[in-house]
Design an enzyme around this catalytic site. Structure first.
Site, PDB file in Angstrom:
ATOM      1  N   ARG A 138      55.953  32.073   6.749  1.00 24.08           N
ATOM      2  CA  ARG A 138      55.648  31.992   5.532  1.00 24.08           C
ATOM      3  C   ARG A 138      54.346  31.017   5.478  1.00 24.08           C
ATOM      4  O   ARG A 138      53.442  31.081   7.077  1.00 24.08           O
ATOM      5  CB  ARG A 138      56.139  30.765   4.649  1.00 24.08           C
ATOM      6  CG  ARG A 138      56.628  29.019   5.105  1.00 24.08           C
ATOM      7  CD  ARG A 138      57.527  28.562   4.452  1.00 24.08           C
ATOM      8  NE  ARG A 138      58.484  29.002   4.531  1.00 24.08           N
ATOM      9  CZ  ARG A 138      60.089  28.845   3.910  1.00 24.08           C
ATOM     10  NH1 ARG A 138      60.122  27.822   3.204  1.00 24.08           N
ATOM     11  NH2 ARG A 138      61.333  29.428   4.470  1.00 24.08           N
ATOM     12  N   LYS A 166      66.992  29.290  14.758  1.00 23.15           N
ATOM     13  CA  LYS A 166      67.291  29.832  13.677  1.00 23.15           C
ATOM     14  C   LYS A 166      66.742  30.601  12.885  1.00 23.15           C
ATOM     15  O   LYS A 166      65.086  30.164  12.788  1.00 23.15           O
ATOM     16  CB  LYS A 166      67.361  28.324  12.660  1.00 23.15           C
ATOM     17  CG  LYS A 166      67.876  28.740  11.642  1.00 23.15           C
ATOM     18  CD  LYS A 166      68.186  26.889  11.082  1.00 23.15           C
ATOM     19  CE  LYS A 166      68.888  26.798   9.705  1.00 23.15           C
ATOM     20  NZ  LYS A 166      68.348  27.755   8.959  1.00 23.15           N
ATOM     21  N   ARG A 223      73.072  25.795   1.269  1.00 20.52           N
ATOM     22  CA  ARG A 223      73.516  25.571  -0.064  1.00 20.52           C
ATOM     23  C   ARG A 223      74.784  26.120  -0.097  1.00 20.52           C
ATOM     24  O   ARG A 223      75.306  25.883  -0.994  1.00 20.52           O
ATOM     25  CB  ARG A 223      72.709  26.153  -0.097  1.00 20.52           C
ATOM     26  CG  ARG A 223      71.336  25.006  -1.068  1.00 20.52           C
ATOM     27  CD  ARG A 223      70.401  26.161  -1.399  1.00 20.52           C
ATOM     28  NE  ARG A 223      69.567  26.518  -0.120  1.00 20.52           N
ATOM     29  CZ  ARG A 223      68.250  27.334   0.293  1.00 20.52           C
ATOM     30  NH1 ARG A 223      67.453  27.994  -0.796  1.00 20.52           N
ATOM     31  NH2 ARG A 223      67.608  28.279   1.086  1.00 20.52           N
ATOM     32  N   TYR A 272      60.543  29.673  10.459  1.00 17.90           N
ATOM     33  CA  TYR A 272      60.119  30.359   9.445  1.00 17.90           C
ATOM     34  C   TYR A 272      59.001  30.710   8.983  1.00 17.90           C
ATOM     35  O   TYR A 272      58.197  30.209   8.432  1.00 17.90           O
ATOM     36  CB  TYR A 272      60.636  29.613   7.764  1.00 17.90           C
ATOM     37  CG  TYR A 272      61.877  29.050   8.086  1.00 17.90           C
ATOM     38  CD1 TYR A 272      63.634  30.061   8.437  1.00 17.90           C
ATOM     39  CD2 TYR A 272      63.124  28.600   7.228  1.00 17.90           C
ATOM     40  CE1 TYR A 272      64.856  29.656   8.587  1.00 17.90           C
ATOM     41  CE2 TYR A 272      64.482  28.304   7.453  1.00 17.90           C
ATOM     42  CZ  TYR A 272      65.150  28.635   7.713  1.00 17.90           C
ATOM     43  OH  TYR A 272      66.177  28.698   7.269  1.00 17.90           O
ATOM     44  N   SER A 286      70.473  31.998   9.117  1.00 14.21           N
ATOM     45  CA  SER A 286      70.983  30.727   8.042  1.00 14.21           C
ATOM     46  C   SER A 286      71.283  31.619   6.413  1.00 14.21           C
ATOM     47  O   SER A 286      71.270  32.811   6.857  1.00 14.21           O
ATOM     48  CB  SER A 286      69.612  30.468   6.985  1.00 14.21           C
ATOM     49  OG  SER A 286      68.222  31.218   6.767  1.00 14.21           O
ATOM     50  N   GLY A 287      72.108  31.040   5.428  1.00 10.87           N
ATOM     51  CA  GLY A 287      73.144  31.109   5.204  1.00 10.87           C
ATOM     52  C   GLY A 287      72.318  31.528   3.205  1.00 10.87           C
ATOM     53  O   GLY A 287      72.353  32.276   2.356  1.00 10.87           O
TER      54      GLY A 287
HETATM   55  P1  FBP Z   1      70.579  26.966   3.883  1.00 10.03           P
HETATM   56  O1  FBP Z   1      71.861  27.630   4.109  1.00 10.03           O
HETATM   57  O2  FBP Z   1      70.623  26.155   2.244  1.00 10.03           O
HETATM   58  O3  FBP Z   1      69.848  28.164   3.511  1.00 10.03           O
HETATM   59  O4  FBP Z   1      70.146  26.358   4.389  1.00 10.03           O
HETATM   60  C1  FBP Z   1      69.227  26.371   5.770  1.00 10.03           C
HETATM   61  C2  FBP Z   1      67.931  26.060   5.544  1.00 10.03           C
HETATM   62  O5  FBP Z   1      66.932  26.358   7.176  1.00 10.03           O
HETATM   63  C3  FBP Z   1      67.923  24.919   5.076  1.00 10.03           C
HETATM   64  O6  FBP Z   1      67.582  23.632   6.936  1.00 10.03           O
HETATM   65  C4  FBP Z   1      66.764  24.521   4.668  1.00 10.03           C
HETATM   66  O7  FBP Z   1      66.189  23.396   3.719  1.00 10.03           O
HETATM   67  C5  FBP Z   1      66.748  25.513   3.737  1.00 10.03           C
HETATM   68  O8  FBP Z   1      67.386  27.390   4.463  1.00 10.03           O
HETATM   69  C6  FBP Z   1      65.000  26.366   3.812  1.00 10.03           C
HETATM   70  O9  FBP Z   1      65.433  27.373   3.293  1.00 10.03           O
HETATM   71  P2  FBP Z   1      63.942  28.248   2.396  1.00 10.03           P
HETATM   72  O10 FBP Z   1      63.257  28.722   3.295  1.00 10.03           O
HETATM   73  O11 FBP Z   1      65.001  28.790   1.188  1.00 10.03           O
HETATM   74  O12 FBP Z   1      63.490  26.919   1.369  1.00 10.03           O
END
Ligand code: FBP
Length: 304
Positions: free
Chosen positions: A173, A204, A281, A171, A252-253
């Site tokens: 950021r 992921k 979520r 991710y 991710s969702g």
């Molecule tokens: P979601 O489907 O709820 O987005 O979950 C995927 C996920 O990767 C979780 O494992 C993690 O807690 C969350 O997204 C992090 O979301 P964000 O980057 O928006 O804080």
């Protein structure tokens, strides 16, 4: 468990792995309603860490109970359930062997001022709890990104040596990245590629937007004449960036959204060749029966 040809073909992409790791990847790929198809849908529940309890579970208070998530993942026909140490321990006996689990080994929290993660579990914990894989988040772009990469280097080496699989949440950021940059196509493809370079079995990332954020990368995309106009084309590019499709990549969702929007996105993921989805979520913030119905529709899309 009969391993299908499709799954054998995927396992063959992991040329250095020992039989234990391959068996654990096979367990994940051969579980649930997508068993044997080579596609997967995972339920991740680490949002309590990332966003706190009320933001995560108040929309559906049954979800405060860790047993709820094990049961949801099983009843919905998911391939695996991913969670931090505490919730996996809280259901470890009741659900032993019922569904492959992924121990999320590091986490951040929204009270932190810097983009970093604490390592909150060990490989010993993963083995003790019978997990199939460890999960680890890196934040490409963050000030502390290299520390996270070094942590996963060490943990992945240990996990692989004892036959566990490695799932990497990548991710972007922090640092210079703004909101648009976090999900830009070039940055997302870069994040997926970094996870592949770090030795992830399953990667992921978030579904990418059409933004090209780094000027140098933008020039390279434009020179190559890459069509990035639709989500399925962008997903295909992320798969290409993950060792030309030799690595499993799930998307991710995101925040809870309406069903039609989510399913349209999932169809584009499928059309782009995604390995599957990891939906938190959008699943557990809905009432149980609605979540099972929605996950069923997502699974049907990947099966079709
Ligand atoms: P979601 O489907 O709820 O987005 O979950 C995927 C996920 O990767 C979780 O494992 C993690 O807690 C969350 O997204 C992090 O979301 P964000 O980057 O928006 O804080």
């Amino acid at each position: 468990m009969k391993v299908t040809q499709k799954v054998k073909k995927i396992l063959a992409n992991y040329e250095s792995d020992n039989p234990g790791t391959k068996a654990n990847l096979a367990r994940i790929l051969m579980t649930g309603k997508l068993a044997g198809t080579g596609k997967l849908v995972i339920l991740p529940v680490d949002q309590g860490f990332e966003h706190g309890p009320a933001r995560s579970f108040a929309p559906n208070p049954d979800a405060y109970d860790p047993h709820y998530h094990y049961q949801l993942a099983i009843d919905a026909g998911c391939n695996a359930y991913a969670a931090p140490l505490g919730p996996l321990e809280a259901g470890a006996d009741s659900f032993a062997g019922a569904i492959p689990t992924i121990l999320k080994m590091n986490s951040s929290n929204s009270l932190a001022t810097n983009k970093d993660q604490a390592v909150t579990a060990s490989i010993g914990d993963a083995l003790r709890l019978g997990c199939s894989a460890i999960g680890f988040t890196i934040y490409p772009g963050a000030e502390d990104q290299f520390e996270m990469m070094e942590e996963i280097r060490e943990l992945a080496e240990e996990a692989k040596s004892v036959g566990l699989a490695v799932v990497m949440w990548s991710y972007p950021r922090g640092g210079k990245l703004d909101k648009a940059g976090e999900t830009a196509l070039d940055v997302t493809a870069y994040a997926a590629h970094l996870a592949a370079l770090l030795g992830a079995h399953i990667i992921k990332v978030k579904p990418p937007s059409a933004v090209l954020w780094q000027p140098e990368a933008k020039a390279a995309y434009e020179k190559a004449g890459l069509d990035i106009s639709t989500l399925d084309k962008r997903i295909a590019h992320v798969m290409q960036s993950s060792f030309a499709g030799r690595r499993i990549v799930v998307f991710s969702g995101g925040e809870a959204k309406d069903e039609a929007t989510l399913l349209t996105e999932i169809r584009a993921l499928r059309d782009g060749g995604a390995s599957g989805s990891i939906v938190g979520r959008n699943a557990f913030q809905r009432k149980r029966e609605d979540a099972i119905a929605l996950l069923g529709k997502i699974i049907d899309i990947y099966r079709s």
